[in-house]
Design an enzyme around this catalytic site. Sequence first.
Site, PDB file in Angstrom:
ATOM      1  N   ASP A 176      10.816  10.006   1.153  1.00 58.14           N
ATOM      2  CA  ASP A 176       9.625  10.257   1.954  1.00 58.14           C
ATOM      3  C   ASP A 176       8.485   9.403   1.416  1.00 58.14           C
ATOM      4  O   ASP A 176       8.606   8.758   0.381  1.00 58.14           O
ATOM      5  CB  ASP A 176       9.251  11.741   1.886  1.00 58.14           C
ATOM      6  CG  ASP A 176       9.057  12.197   0.442  1.00 58.14           C
ATOM      7  OD1 ASP A 176       7.948  12.042  -0.089  1.00 58.14           O
ATOM      8  OD2 ASP A 176      10.034  12.688  -0.166  1.00 58.14           O
ATOM      9  N   ASP A 210       5.597  10.789   0.500  1.00 62.63           N
ATOM     10  CA  ASP A 210       4.680  11.796  -0.034  1.00 62.63           C
ATOM     11  C   ASP A 210       3.682  12.158   1.066  1.00 62.63           C
ATOM     12  O   ASP A 210       4.098  12.397   2.195  1.00 62.63           O
ATOM     13  CB  ASP A 210       4.015  11.290  -1.316  1.00 62.63           C
ATOM     14  CG  ASP A 210       3.543  12.427  -2.210  1.00 62.63           C
ATOM     15  OD1 ASP A 210       4.214  13.479  -2.230  1.00 62.63           O
ATOM     16  OD2 ASP A 210       2.519  12.273  -2.890  1.00 62.63           O
TER      17      ASP A 210
END
Length: 272
Positions: A213, A215
Amino acid sequence: MATKAKIGIIGGTGLDNPDLLKDRTEKVVSTPYGTPSDALILGSVEEVPVVILARHGRKHDILPTNVNYRANIWALKEEGCTHVIATNACGSLQEEIAPGNVVILDNFIDRTTKRETTFYDGTHLKGVCHMPMEPAFCSHTRQVILETAKKVGIEVRDGGTIVVIEGPRFSSKAESNVFRSWGAHLIGMTTSPEVALAKEAGLCYASIAMATDYDCWRDCGEKVSHKYVLETFHSNVKKVLQILLALIPRMGQENWDKTVKEAQALAKDNVM
């Protein structure tokens, strides 16, 4: 006699298929520092001995803070491992490291506060260990991983700094941007104290990290969530598995005499 590699793998997702390890057995152990996260899974890949340990337990029910890192590393050392290859799912702090990308870490920033970070606490091992952490990860092992990834055609990033947070919550946007301002590349919850304990134990430690991801620092796109992390991880974990299955036989062919002796000497010489 040349040092024969015995590979400990922490993480182990994807290697829990019983058909992947030859002569697979399970071994429940205890250590002076308590019980490891799970039973040790013993076996081999193309005649190279392997020990797999699920960091969070095979049910993934142990919080990052509550992982018994000391017991895990001690158990692998007592089982005769010369190396530890960690696998880590983490968030990206840089645009150029996209979800699904693999990074071979070379540094870390420890932001944890609640963990036992040394074996030398006066109970089992006496003294004080002032362990140098540069290089943080085993340079020789990292190089072999990079060469293996190239050989099997998987693109990986050579080097990256991971910020290790306590968890289990994810960062706020302000925190994420602070870590970006430090020049960090990834964020995770488990690299520390694992990497430092491996050095204290005289083990050659390296990490294969996968970004799952971005974040929460980006103004567009999906924000980090448990659901998103799992979806990205499961759709890309085959890359890590492919590297590991090629890496283990390659490590069995490498001459580790100098590297292992230096790691063991470092562990011994820095205890007061």
